[in-house]
Scaffold this motif. Structure first.
Motif, short mmCIF file in Angstrom:
data_model
loop_
_atom_site.label_atom_id
_atom_site.label_comp_id
_atom_site.label_asym_id
_atom_site.label_seq_id
_atom_site.Cartn_x
_atom_site.Cartn_y
_atom_site.Cartn_z
N PRO A 70 0.82 -1.23 0.00
CA PRO A 70 0.00 0.00 0.00
C PRO A 70 0.85 1.28 0.00
CG PRO A 70 -0.77 -1.52 1.68
CD PRO A 70 0.51 -2.06 1.14
N ALA A 71 2.00 1.23 0.68
CA ALA A 71 2.89 2.40 0.69
C ALA A 71 3.40 2.69 -0.71
CB ALA A 71 4.05 2.16 1.65
N PHE A 72 3.72 1.64 -1.45
CA PHE A 72 4.19 1.80 -2.83
C PHE A 72 3.12 2.46 -3.68
CE2 PHE A 72 4.60 0.23 -7.17
CZ PHE A 72 5.90 0.59 -7.46
N LEU A 73 1.88 1.98 -3.57
CA LEU A 73 0.78 2.56 -4.34
C LEU A 73 0.53 4.01 -3.96
CD1 LEU A 73 -1.67 -0.47 -4.39
CD2 LEU A 73 -0.29 0.41 -6.27
N TRP A 74 0.59 4.31 -2.66
CA TRP A 74 0.36 5.67 -2.20
C TRP A 74 1.44 6.61 -2.71
CZ3 TRP A 74 3.02 8.59 1.63
CH2 TRP A 74 2.40 9.80 1.95
N VAL A 75 2.71 6.20 -2.58
CA VAL A 75 3.82 7.03 -3.05
C VAL A 75 3.73 7.25 -4.55
CG1 VAL A 75 6.34 7.03 -3.41
CG2 VAL A 75 5.39 6.47 -1.17
N TYR A 76 3.41 6.22 -5.28
CA TYR A 76 3.31 6.35 -6.74
C TYR A 76 2.17 7.29 -7.13
CZ TYR A 76 2.88 5.31 -11.66
OH TYR A 76 2.81 5.42 -13.03
N ALA A 77 1.02 7.14 -6.48
CA ALA A 77 -0.13 8.00 -6.81
C ALA A 77 0.10 9.44 -6.39
CB ALA A 77 -1.38 7.45 -6.15
N ALA A 78 0.77 9.65 -5.27
CA ALA A 78 0.94 11.01 -4.75
C ALA A 78 2.06 11.78 -5.46
CB ALA A 78 1.22 10.96 -3.25
N TRP A 79 3.20 11.13 -5.75
CA TRP A 79 4.35 11.87 -6.26
C TRP A 79 4.88 11.41 -7.60
CZ3 TRP A 79 4.81 10.52 -0.84
CH2 TRP A 79 4.53 11.59 -0.01
N ARG A 80 4.53 10.25 -8.06
CA ARG A 80 5.03 9.70 -9.32
C ARG A 80 6.57 9.84 -9.44
NH1 ARG A 80 0.73 7.44 -12.37
NH2 ARG A 80 -1.11 8.64 -11.89
N PRO A 81 7.30 9.25 -8.48
CA PRO A 81 8.77 9.38 -8.54
C PRO A 81 9.35 8.60 -9.72
CG PRO A 81 8.13 7.84 -6.82
CD PRO A 81 6.86 8.42 -7.37
N GLU A 82 10.57 8.93 -10.03
CA GLU A 82 11.28 8.22 -11.10
C GLU A 82 11.39 6.74 -10.75
OE1 GLU A 82 12.51 9.36 -14.04
OE2 GLU A 82 11.47 11.22 -13.57
N PRO A 83 11.36 5.86 -11.74
CA PRO A 83 11.44 4.42 -11.46
C PRO A 83 12.68 4.00 -10.67
CG PRO A 83 10.75 4.77 -13.72
CD PRO A 83 11.10 6.12 -13.16
N LEU A 84 13.83 4.57 -10.99
CA LEU A 84 15.06 4.20 -10.28
C LEU A 84 15.00 4.62 -8.81
CD1 LEU A 84 17.75 2.83 -10.57
CD2 LEU A 84 18.75 5.02 -11.24
N VAL A 85 14.44 5.78 -8.55
CA VAL A 85 14.28 6.25 -7.17
C VAL A 85 13.32 5.33 -6.42
CG1 VAL A 85 13.39 8.14 -5.75
CG2 VAL A 85 14.80 8.64 -7.75
N THR A 86 12.22 4.99 -7.07
CA THR A 86 11.22 4.12 -6.44
C THR A 86 11.81 2.75 -6.12
OG1 THR A 86 9.51 5.24 -7.71
CG2 THR A 86 8.91 3.14 -6.71
N ILE A 87 12.48 2.17 -7.09
CA ILE A 87 13.07 0.84 -6.89
C ILE A 87 14.11 0.88 -5.77
CG2 ILE A 87 14.60 -0.87 -7.95
CD1 ILE A 87 13.10 -0.30 -10.60
N THR A 88 14.94 1.91 -5.78
CA THR A 88 15.99 2.03 -4.76
C THR A 88 15.40 2.17 -3.36
OG1 THR A 88 17.47 3.06 -6.36
CG2 THR A 88 18.00 3.36 -4.03
N LEU A 89 14.46 3.09 -3.21
CA LEU A 89 13.87 3.32 -1.88
C LEU A 89 13.10 2.11 -1.36
CD1 LEU A 89 12.65 7.02 -2.18
CD2 LEU A 89 14.63 6.12 -0.95
#
Length: 129
Positions: A70-89
């Motif tokens: 759910p945190a992944f979905l929330w972060v993606y919906a709220a900020w749409r970070p770059e894929p590399l940043v998302t994968i790393t975090l």
């Protein structure tokens, strides 16, 4: 009978979470990261009877997945970070949370087994064939 009294589940689970002996709460339950001691260094309680096996790993995956999905979905919906940043975090978060939870959930399972007198924690041993 002395060996048949009820063992309280709540304190045993809390002690297991803290990686302490389910009997006395002061001795270290684990020797190293995941290896359960044969006996408690404080009270001498036999701990080698545990059968935690893969239970802590399954519970860790379950908890980490239910927190981070759910945190992944929330972060993606709220900020749409770059894929590399998302994968790393989220990779770092997954590994860190898994390493934190695994020994604690192993302690919880050992505490439950001790409180419920499962396997060899019962004073009445089953005959082995």
């Amino acid at each position: 009978m002395h060996g048949d009294e009820e063992r309280p589940l709540g304190p045993a689970v809390k002690r297991g979470w803290r990686r302490r002996c389910p009997n006395c709460g002061s001795g270290a339950l684990l020797q190293g990261y995941l290896r359960v001691r044969d006996t408690c260094p404080e009270c001498g309680e036999d701990l080698h009877h545990h059968r935690a096996d893969d239970g802590p790993a399954y519970l860790t995956i379950l908890v980490v997945g239910h927190i981070l999905a759910p945190a992944f979905l929330w972060v993606y919906a709220a900020w749409r970070p770059e894929p590399l940043v998302t994968i790393t975090l989220f990779s770092i978060g997954t590994v860190a949370l898994s390493l934190y939870l695994l020994p604690r959930l192993k302690g919880v399972i050992v505490g439950i087994q001790w409180a419920k007198r499962m396997h060899g924690f019962s004073p009445h041993r089953e005959p082995q064939s």
